[in-house]
Design a protein around this motif. Structure first.
Motif, PDB file in Angstrom:
ATOM      1  N   ASP A   1       0.851  -1.198   0.000  1.00 32.17           N
ATOM      2  CA  ASP A   1       0.000   0.000   0.000  1.00 32.17           C
ATOM      3  C   ASP A   1       0.883   1.241   0.000  1.00 32.17           C
ATOM      4  OD1 ASP A   1      -1.744   2.102   0.503  1.00 32.17           O
ATOM      5  OD2 ASP A   1      -2.952   0.989   1.948  1.00 32.17           O
ATOM      6  N   PHE A   2       1.169   1.749  -1.201  1.00 35.85           N
ATOM      7  CA  PHE A   2       2.099   2.869  -1.338  1.00 35.85           C
ATOM      8  C   PHE A   2       1.627   4.110  -0.598  1.00 35.85           C
ATOM      9  CE2 PHE A   2       3.031   6.750  -3.925  1.00 35.85           C
ATOM     10  CZ  PHE A   2       4.358   6.895  -3.551  1.00 35.85           C
ATOM     11  N   VAL A   3       0.373   4.494  -0.758  1.00 36.13           N
ATOM     12  CA  VAL A   3      -0.110   5.739  -0.158  1.00 36.13           C
ATOM     13  C   VAL A   3      -0.054   5.657   1.367  1.00 36.13           C
ATOM     14  CG1 VAL A   3      -2.084   7.299   0.075  1.00 36.13           C
ATOM     15  CG2 VAL A   3      -1.516   6.329  -2.159  1.00 36.13           C
ATOM     16  N   SER A   4      -0.395   4.499   1.937  1.00 35.84           N
ATOM     17  CA  SER A   4      -0.311   4.353   3.395  1.00 35.84           C
ATOM     18  C   SER A   4       1.138   4.403   3.862  1.00 35.84           C
ATOM     19  CB  SER A   4      -0.976   3.043   3.840  1.00 35.84           C
ATOM     20  OG  SER A   4      -2.364   3.089   3.616  1.00 35.84           O
ATOM     21  N   GLN A   5       2.046   3.806   3.096  1.00 31.66           N
ATOM     22  CA  GLN A   5       3.462   3.904   3.450  1.00 31.66           C
ATOM     23  C   GLN A   5       3.934   5.357   3.375  1.00 31.66           C
ATOM     24  OE1 GLN A   5       6.198   1.239   1.529  1.00 31.66           O
ATOM     25  NE2 GLN A   5       5.065  -0.607   2.108  1.00 31.66           N
ATOM     26  N   TYR A   6       3.457   6.088   2.361  1.00 30.54           N
ATOM     27  CA  TYR A   6       3.845   7.495   2.213  1.00 30.54           C
ATOM     28  C   TYR A   6       3.367   8.295   3.428  1.00 30.54           C
ATOM     29  CZ  TYR A   6       5.127  11.735  -0.353  1.00 30.54           C
ATOM     30  OH  TYR A   6       5.730  12.900  -0.741  1.00 30.54           O
ATOM     31  N   ARG A   7       2.119   8.060   3.843  1.00 27.90           N
ATOM     32  CA  ARG A   7       1.609   8.748   5.029  1.00 27.90           C
ATOM     33  C   ARG A   7       2.462   8.399   6.251  1.00 27.90           C
ATOM     34  NH1 ARG A   7      -2.951  11.122   6.989  1.00 27.90           N
ATOM     35  NH2 ARG A   7      -4.034  10.880   4.995  1.00 27.90           N
TER      36      ARG A   7
ATOM     37  N   SER B   1      10.791   6.198  -4.687  1.00 26.20           N
ATOM     38  CA  SER B   1       9.814   5.123  -4.728  1.00 26.20           C
ATOM     39  C   SER B   1      10.175   4.179  -5.864  1.00 26.20           C
ATOM     40  CB  SER B   1       8.392   5.681  -4.865  1.00 26.20           C
ATOM     41  OG  SER B   1       8.286   6.557  -5.982  1.00 26.20           O
ATOM     42  N   THR B   2       9.299   3.214  -6.135  1.00 26.31           N
ATOM     43  CA  THR B   2       9.586   2.186  -7.128  1.00 26.31           C
ATOM     44  C   THR B   2       8.691   2.374  -8.349  1.00 26.31           C
ATOM     45  OG1 THR B   2       8.043   0.702  -6.008  1.00 26.31           O
ATOM     46  CG2 THR B   2      10.366   0.546  -5.384  1.00 26.31           C
ATOM     47  N   PRO B   3       9.057   1.799  -9.489  1.00 23.24           N
ATOM     48  CA  PRO B   3       8.298   2.054 -10.724  1.00 23.24           C
ATOM     49  C   PRO B   3       6.812   1.734 -10.626  1.00 23.24           C
ATOM     50  CG  PRO B   3      10.397   1.033 -11.246  1.00 23.24           C
ATOM     51  CD  PRO B   3      10.281   1.006  -9.751  1.00 23.24           C
ATOM     52  N   GLU B   4       6.449   0.711  -9.859  1.00 20.49           N
ATOM     53  CA  GLU B   4       5.035   0.344  -9.805  1.00 20.49           C
ATOM     54  C   GLU B   4       4.186   1.377  -9.075  1.00 20.49           C
ATOM     55  OE1 GLU B   4       7.081  -2.365  -6.638  1.00 20.49           O
ATOM     56  OE2 GLU B   4       7.584  -1.386  -8.543  1.00 20.49           O
ATOM     57  N   THR B   5       4.818   2.305  -8.351  1.00 18.20           N
ATOM     58  CA  THR B   5       4.047   3.327  -7.631  1.00 18.20           C
ATOM     59  C   THR B   5       3.605   4.477  -8.535  1.00 18.20           C
ATOM     60  OG1 THR B   5       5.969   4.661  -6.974  1.00 18.20           O
ATOM     61  CG2 THR B   5       5.370   2.798  -5.548  1.00 18.20           C
ATOM     62  N   ARG B   6       4.165   4.537  -9.729  1.00 16.97           N
ATOM     63  CA  ARG B   6       3.857   5.658 -10.619  1.00 16.97           C
ATOM     64  C   ARG B   6       2.350   5.772 -10.864  1.00 16.97           C
ATOM     65  NH1 ARG B   6       6.886   4.740 -15.551  1.00 16.97           N
ATOM     66  NH2 ARG B   6       8.603   6.110 -14.976  1.00 16.97           N
ATOM     67  N   ALA B   7       1.666   4.648 -10.994  1.00 14.82           N
ATOM     68  CA  ALA B   7       0.236   4.658 -11.304  1.00 14.82           C
ATOM     69  C   ALA B   7      -0.614   5.203 -10.162  1.00 14.82           C
ATOM     70  CB  ALA B   7      -0.227   3.246 -11.660  1.00 14.82           C
ATOM     71  N   VAL B   8      -0.107   5.135  -8.932  1.00 14.53           N
ATOM     72  CA  VAL B   8      -0.904   5.587  -7.778  1.00 14.53           C
ATOM     73  C   VAL B   8      -0.263   6.775  -7.068  1.00 14.53           C
ATOM     74  CG1 VAL B   8      -1.978   3.344  -7.398  1.00 14.53           C
ATOM     75  CG2 VAL B   8       0.225   3.845  -6.318  1.00 14.53           C
ATOM     76  N   TYR B   9       0.768   7.356  -7.672  1.00 16.97           N
ATOM     77  CA  TYR B   9       1.506   8.420  -6.996  1.00 16.97           C
ATOM     78  C   TYR B   9       0.625   9.632  -6.693  1.00 16.97           C
ATOM     79  CZ  TYR B   9       5.462  11.346  -5.675  1.00 16.97           C
ATOM     80  OH  TYR B   9       6.326  12.144  -4.978  1.00 16.97           O
TER      81      TYR B   9
ATOM     82  N   VAL C   1      -2.448  13.232   1.015  1.00 19.66           N
ATOM     83  CA  VAL C   1      -1.635  13.074   2.224  1.00 19.66           C
ATOM     84  C   VAL C   1      -0.817  14.335   2.480  1.00 19.66           C
ATOM     85  CG1 VAL C   1       0.216  11.737   3.297  1.00 19.66           C
ATOM     86  CG2 VAL C   1      -1.541  10.577   1.940  1.00 19.66           C
ATOM     87  N   ARG C   2      -0.171  14.842   1.452  1.00 26.51           N
ATOM     88  CA  ARG C   2       0.667  16.039   1.609  1.00 26.51           C
ATOM     89  C   ARG C   2      -0.190  17.248   1.980  1.00 26.51           C
ATOM     90  NH1 ARG C   2       5.853  15.934  -0.334  1.00 26.51           N
ATOM     91  NH2 ARG C   2       5.756  18.142  -0.871  1.00 26.51           N
ATOM     92  N   LYS C   3      -1.346  17.366   1.365  1.00 25.66           N
ATOM     93  CA  LYS C   3      -2.210  18.509   1.677  1.00 25.66           C
ATOM     94  C   LYS C   3      -2.628  18.485   3.137  1.00 25.66           C
ATOM     95  CE  LYS C   3      -6.165  21.082  -0.085  1.00 25.66           C
ATOM     96  NZ  LYS C   3      -7.223  21.149  -1.119  1.00 25.66           N
ATOM     97  N   GLU C   4      -2.921  17.309   3.642  1.00 27.49           N
ATOM     98  CA  GLU C   4      -3.342  17.174   5.033  1.00 27.49           C
ATOM     99  C   GLU C   4      -2.197  17.416   6.012  1.00 27.49           C
ATOM    100  OE1 GLU C   4      -4.750  13.602   8.027  1.00 27.49           O
ATOM    101  OE2 GLU C   4      -5.267  13.456   5.892  1.00 27.49           O
ATOM    102  N   LEU C   5      -1.041  16.849   5.730  1.00 27.24           N
ATOM    103  CA  LEU C   5       0.059  16.899   6.692  1.00 27.24           C
ATOM    104  C   LEU C   5       0.965  18.113   6.537  1.00 27.24           C
ATOM    105  CD1 LEU C   5       1.156  13.132   6.768  1.00 27.24           C
ATOM    106  CD2 LEU C   5      -0.403  14.335   8.308  1.00 27.24           C
ATOM    107  N   LEU C   6       1.048  18.672   5.317  1.00 26.23           N
ATOM    108  CA  LEU C   6       1.982  19.777   5.073  1.00 26.23           C
ATOM    109  C   LEU C   6       1.296  21.121   4.864  1.00 26.23           C
ATOM    110  CD1 LEU C   6       4.334  17.904   2.581  1.00 26.23           C
ATOM    111  CD2 LEU C   6       4.841  18.460   4.969  1.00 26.23           C
ATOM    112  N   GLY C   7       0.008  21.118   4.564  1.00 25.55           N
ATOM    113  CA  GLY C   7      -0.643  22.385   4.238  1.00 25.55           C
ATOM    114  C   GLY C   7      -1.908  22.644   5.005  1.00 25.55           C
ATOM    115  N   ASP C   8      -2.012  22.107   6.237  1.00 27.09           N
ATOM    116  CA  ASP C   8      -3.265  22.217   6.966  1.00 27.09           C
ATOM    117  C   ASP C   8      -3.402  23.515   7.746  1.00 27.09           C
ATOM    118  OD1 ASP C   8      -1.275  21.580   8.732  1.00 27.09           O
ATOM    119  OD2 ASP C   8      -2.406  20.091   9.855  1.00 27.09           O
ATOM    120  N   ASN C   9      -2.368  24.342   7.768  1.00 21.72           N
ATOM    121  CA  ASN C   9      -2.437  25.618   8.483  1.00 21.72           C
ATOM    122  C   ASN C   9      -2.537  26.772   7.492  1.00 21.72           C
ATOM    123  OD1 ASN C   9      -2.116  24.446  11.101  1.00 21.72           O
ATOM    124  ND2 ASN C   9       0.080  24.251  10.693  1.00 21.72           N
ATOM    125  N   GLU C  10      -3.350  27.775   7.834  1.00 20.16           N
ATOM    126  CA  GLU C  10      -3.489  28.935   6.959  1.00 20.16           C
ATOM    127  C   GLU C  10      -2.142  29.638   6.814  1.00 20.16           C
ATOM    128  OE1 GLU C  10      -6.146  33.048   6.638  1.00 20.16           O
ATOM    129  OE2 GLU C  10      -6.581  31.564   8.190  1.00 20.16           O
TER     130      GLU C  10
END
Length: 412
Positions: A184-190, A217-225, A231-240
């Motif tokens: 699960d690439f996205v869960s690993q990224y989180r 990451s690995t080539p197979e993650t390209r399709a779900v990147y 994830v980034r919006k939630e963790l990196l951009g959640d403050n005004e």
């Protein structure tokens, strides 16, 4: 105060003049080396050669980097950050290189380990790059003897020059060394971003202080990147008023552990973050910035041959023209920021392995577009890039010149 090339009186491995990179750069109380392998010039053969076991290669690579630092008046005790590119082929013997590093540098520096497809010198298994601050900077957290979730190996967290804080490479492994969320690439990224956030919080910072997030990451993650956007919006951009960090994404055929689909290197700063964008509207909806100014340092995203308006990849199959477009974009951002090629501190180039036969074309572009003192530079080969048309991606960093105060001291 400006960047100066480090030119040791003696450097017995190869004649270092005439390249489009410096052995290393220094400014004030800081120094940065280029990436160096164990390659040396063999006069009898008239070319560079690489040989030896992983331990032998590591000793030579570290000897070169430490000789460069010594040429600028720095010693092993001053090293704050270590970056080691280890090839897929060399990964099974990596602990031998780590042992050499611990012998020479102890556990003080932050250690970053990037698994790369291979290096430009095919026989090389390891490339080493060092950053040093006189006095060793600040060790914010000492390497733990017990395995910590998210870390691949024990490493300290350090603060270098200009309030820059380095985290070790974060991987999707738990405290027992087991890969989490396998498949699960996205869960690993989180997971890796959350672990990076926990590391920053342990030294009084947050993910809101991140200036770059470079992921592998690995080539197979390209399709779900694209799933990382949420994830980034939630963790990196959640403050005004949040400023997204610069980012880059590189694909390797395998990473640090079987089942690991992502690894990430996060750099943070204690300074307020300022977005630097020359007007590229594509970044308005992205979760990363083209440039982030923090203190005197300009951190940048990875650049490739992309039309910033149409978002079309340029010059398919032509590495030289892609390099021209890539470095052209870097210089455009520098110019907008009030800087020029002489202010480039570091460049890390990832070239797709299939295009390495044309890699000399990149040096020709650098020779035309860059100039002395030449940035400290590292180059490695990757499996591919997130856009399959891309053959080259560059991670650049620049440094604003220090302003002299009325007392004659440099203001940082």
């Amino acid at each position: 105060m400006t960047l100066s090339a480090i030119e040791p009186d003696e450097f017995g491995w190869f004649p270092y003049q005439g390249f489009t990179f410096s052995l290393g750069l220094t400014e004030g109380d800081s120094a940065w080396t280029s990436g160096h392998t164990s390659a040396r010039h063999d006069p009898a053969l008239g070319r560079m050669t690489v040989e030896g076991t992983m331990e032998q290669q590591a000793r030579i690579a570290y000897a070169k980097c430490l000789a460069i630092l010594e040429g600028a008046g720095f010693g092993p005790e001053d090293v704050t950050r270590v970056s080691e590119n280890v090839t897929v082929a060399g990964l099974p013997a990596y602990e031998d290189a780590a042992g050499v590093r611990r012998e020479l540098l102890g556990d003080r520096p932050t250690v970053r380990t990037v698994v790369v497809e291979r290096l430009v010198r095919r026989a090389a298994w390891l490339e080493v790059e060092l950053h040093a601050v006189r006095g060793g900077g600040r060790q914010l957290r000492v390497a733990s003897e017990a395995r910590e979730a998210g870390t691949w190996q024990a490493s300290s967290i350090t603060e270098g020059e200009d309030g820059v804080v380095y985290l070790p490479t974060v991987t999707p492994v738990d405290e027992h060394g087991d890969v989490v969320f396998e498949g699960d690439f996205v869960s690993q990224y989180r997971y890796v971003l959350e672990r990076a956030g926990a590391m920053l919080e342990s030294v009084g910072l947050t993910l809101g202080h991140a200036v770059t997030t470079y992921d592998y990451s690995t080539p197979e993650t390209r399709a779900v990147y694209r799933g990382t956007h949420r994830v980034r919006k939630e963790l990196l951009g959640d403050n005004e008023g949040s400023v997204y960090p610069g980012a880059g994404g590189i694909l390797m055929s395998r990473l640090h552990a079987p089942g690991a689909l992502v690894a990430i290197d996060v750099t943070a700063s204690r300074h307020p973050l300022e977005l630097v964008n020359p007007g590229w509207s594509r970044y308005d909806t992205l979760t990363y910035a083209p440039g982030v100014k923090a203190g005197r340092t300009l951190f940048m995203s990875g650049f490739a041959a992309l039309d910033m308006e149409s978002q079309q990849a340029l010059h398919a199959g032509d590495l030289g023209r892609q390099a021209e477009a890539t470095y052209g974009a870097v210089l455009h951002l520098l110019e907008h920021a009030g800087l020029g090629p002489a202010d480039l501190l570091e460049t890390t180039e990832y070239c797709v392995e299939s295009a390495v036969g044309d890699y000399k074309a990149v040096a020709e572009v650098r020779e035309r577009l860059l100039g002395p003192p030449w940035p400290a530079s590292t180059g490695a080969l990757c499996h591919s890039l997130l856009r399959p048309e891309f053959l080259l991606e560059v991670f650049p960093t620049a440094l604003y010149p220090a302003v002299e105060t009325g007392t004659g001291e440099a203001h940082r």
